[in-house]
Design an enzyme around this catalytic site. Structure first.
Site, PDB file in Angstrom:
ATOM      1  N   ARG A 149      -5.778   2.061   9.761  1.00 52.11           N
ATOM      2  CA  ARG A 149      -6.763   2.568   8.798  1.00 52.11           C
ATOM      3  C   ARG A 149      -7.073   4.033   9.014  1.00 52.11           C
ATOM      4  NH1 ARG A 149      -6.386  -0.783   4.605  1.00 52.11           N
ATOM      5  NH2 ARG A 149      -6.526  -2.950   5.279  1.00 52.11           N
ATOM      6  N   TYR A 188      -1.965  -8.295   6.923  1.00 50.46           N
ATOM      7  CA  TYR A 188      -2.161  -8.923   5.607  1.00 50.46           C
ATOM      8  C   TYR A 188      -1.339 -10.210   5.540  1.00 50.46           C
ATOM      9  CZ  TYR A 188      -4.261  -4.743   3.301  1.00 50.46           C
ATOM     10  OH  TYR A 188      -5.057  -3.709   2.914  1.00 50.46           O
ATOM     11  N   ARG A 224      10.455  -0.149   5.204  1.00 49.03           N
ATOM     12  CA  ARG A 224       9.661   0.645   6.160  1.00 49.03           C
ATOM     13  C   ARG A 224       9.449  -0.126   7.450  1.00 49.03           C
ATOM     14  NH1 ARG A 224       3.617   2.767   4.709  1.00 49.03           N
ATOM     15  NH2 ARG A 224       3.475   0.617   3.946  1.00 49.03           N
ATOM     16  N   GLU A 268      -8.098   5.154  -5.162  1.00 52.62           N
ATOM     17  CA  GLU A 268      -7.866   5.156  -3.711  1.00 52.62           C
ATOM     18  C   GLU A 268      -8.180   6.560  -3.196  1.00 52.62           C
ATOM     19  OE1 GLU A 268      -4.386   3.068  -2.132  1.00 52.62           O
ATOM     20  OE2 GLU A 268      -3.926   4.839  -0.945  1.00 52.62           O
ATOM     21  N   TYR A 304       6.656  -1.752  -4.433  1.00 54.12           N
ATOM     22  CA  TYR A 304       5.875  -1.444  -3.227  1.00 54.12           C
ATOM     23  C   TYR A 304       6.236  -2.417  -2.091  1.00 54.12           C
ATOM     24  CZ  TYR A 304       1.896  -1.073  -0.028  1.00 54.12           C
ATOM     25  OH  TYR A 304       1.108  -0.938   1.085  1.00 54.12           O
TER      26      TYR A 304
HETATM   27  C1  3EB Z   1      -4.696  -0.965   1.207  1.00 46.57           C
HETATM   28  O1  3EB Z   1      -5.726  -0.798   1.856  1.00 46.57           O
HETATM   29  C2  3EB Z   1      -4.458  -0.024   0.063  1.00 46.57           C
HETATM   30  O2  3EB Z   1       1.378   1.148   2.416  1.00 46.57           O
HETATM   31  O3  3EB Z   1       1.122   2.953   3.608  1.00 46.57           O
HETATM   32  C3  3EB Z   1      -3.421   2.251   1.702  1.00 46.57           C
HETATM   33  C4  3EB Z   1      -2.929   3.091   2.683  1.00 46.57           C
HETATM   34  C5  3EB Z   1      -2.584   1.362   1.068  1.00 46.57           C
HETATM   35  C6  3EB Z   1      -1.575   3.048   3.045  1.00 46.57           C
HETATM   36  C7  3EB Z   1       0.682   2.082   2.835  1.00 46.57           C
HETATM   37  C8  3EB Z   1      -1.234   1.329   1.438  1.00 46.57           C
HETATM   38  C9  3EB Z   1      -0.731   2.149   2.415  1.00 46.57           C
HETATM   39  O4  3EB Z   1      -3.887  -1.858   1.443  1.00 46.57           O
HETATM   40  C10 3EB Z   1      -3.082   0.470  -0.008  1.00 46.57           C
END
Ligand code: 3EB
Length: 343
Positions: free
Chosen positions: A219, A206, A153, A330, A146
């Site tokens: 989001r 992050y 990406r 999720e 990932y």
């Molecule tokens: C998170 O909140 C959970 O890498 O495109 C959620 C939505 C998550 C999109 C992405 C990853 C992605 O981090 C993981």
């Protein structure tokens, strides 16, 4: 007329249908703009699918999209797309084994071609991306797959001059058990309005403990979709508060936290629009890491929202790995409501 005036936007519609309903639509000589099928490729041969096991009783489902009548199809590099001049749906399937490159390079190539296809069709703005990666939690030479994907990406966003932080599209990224890297996307001529969740650190911010490059998504994204309607695309949402996974090993509490996060994203979205999206009125996809957890997650949804809620009755449950090893569930979703966006 403002750029966002819905009178200027040809209508985009999405319908969640059972496999037989969507096949009936096709045989009625009424091919839709596009579709995203949730089920195995054996069930669904005429539309791009998410190659995962369906855990809900209703079996394979599809989100069927409708746009204006003048639909053009094409390919740009590895991208297959359909476009009505305002809206565009695209699909990419890339096999690492055939392409003989690692996942970071593969993701970078996929997104490079994706952005080139946006340029070619004039639908310059990415609204929503669905990413499915084989062995998402697997180790790929010292870096989790990932995280490799995030590397490629984000680099492609930089290379294309696309917003990799504020203004990134809504997205989800899940692990499938077999098959190729699979990316589906929706783009349009007008930039969507990104929405963040005040309970969570933006994913593009992050800290580096989650990998050398951040995930590239907002989001949620809001867009006027014509006919006086607004669409809300909610990214994959999980049991994360701040930037940390909470309720380790507890699927009930993770599901409850996920619903709180969905509620918070919806509240943030509602501040930007003249309408009220509702947690109980979503078309959602529920990804469950362990098959045996599916009925437990479903019970939490029923207890929280009521068994009659649209969100409960229209949910599709899929077996998938989540991008963090400690996440068990999720949920991603979309909803359409009458209204417009605040300027
Ligand atoms: C998170 O909140 C959970 O890498 O495109 C959620 C939505 C998550 C999109 C992405 C990853 C992605 O981090 C993981």
């Amino acid at each position: 007329m403002s750029a966002r005036d819905f009178n200027g936007v040809p209508p985009l519609r999405v319908q969640r249908l059972s496999l037989s309903q969507s096949l009936a639509l096709l045989s009625a000589g009424n091919p839709p703009f596009g579709a995203l099928g949730y089920g195995t490729p054996d069930d669904l041969t005429w539309m791009p699918t998410v190659n995962a096991r369906v855990l809900s009783g209703a079996g394979a489902m599809a989100d069927v999209w409708h746009a204006s009548e003048r639909i053009e199809s094409g390919t740009t590099g590895v991208v297959r797309w359909r476009c009505d001049g305002h809206w565009m749906l695209g699909a990419i399937d890339l096999d690492e084994a055939t392409e003989k490159v690692g996942l970071a390079a593969l993701a970078q190539r996929a997104y490079r071609d994706l952005f080139e296809s946006l340029e070619q069709t004039g639908c310059a703005h990415l609204l929503r991306v669905w990413n499915y990666l084989p062995q998402i939690n697997g180790d790929g030479g010292g870096l989790e797959r990932y995280r490799q994907f995030n590397l490629g990406r984000q680099q492609a966003f930089f290379d294309a001059g696309q917003a990799a932080f504020e203004g990134a599209p809504a997205a989800c990224a899940l692990g499938i058990h077999q098959g190729a890297l699979c990316i589906r996307f929706l783009a349009g001529r007008i930039a969507p309005l990104p929405v963040e969740n005040p309970r969570q650190v933006s994913a593009y911010r992050y800290p580096p403990t989650y990998g050398p490059r951040s995930p590239t998504f907002s989001r949620a994204a809001l867009a006027e979709i014509g006919g006086g309607d607004v669409a809300l695309f909610i990214s994959g949402t999980a049991s994360i508060v701040g930037h940390e996974t909470v309720h380790l090993g507890d699927v009930v509490a993770q599901t409850q936290e996920t619903l709180r996060n969905l509620g918070a994203v919806i509240a943030a979205a509602n501040e930007r629009a003249t309408t009220r999206f509702d947690l109980a009125a979503l078309d959602c996809v529920v990804y469950v890491r362990h098959v045996a957890d599916a009925p437990i997650v479903r019970r939490v949804l029923e207890e929280t929202l009521g068994a009659e809620a649209h969100t409960v009755s229209h949910a599709v449950y899929l077996e998938a790995d989540i991008c963090r090893q400690d996440l068990l569930v999720e949920i991603e979703a979309h909803a359409v409501a009458n209204g417009s966006l605040h300027a």
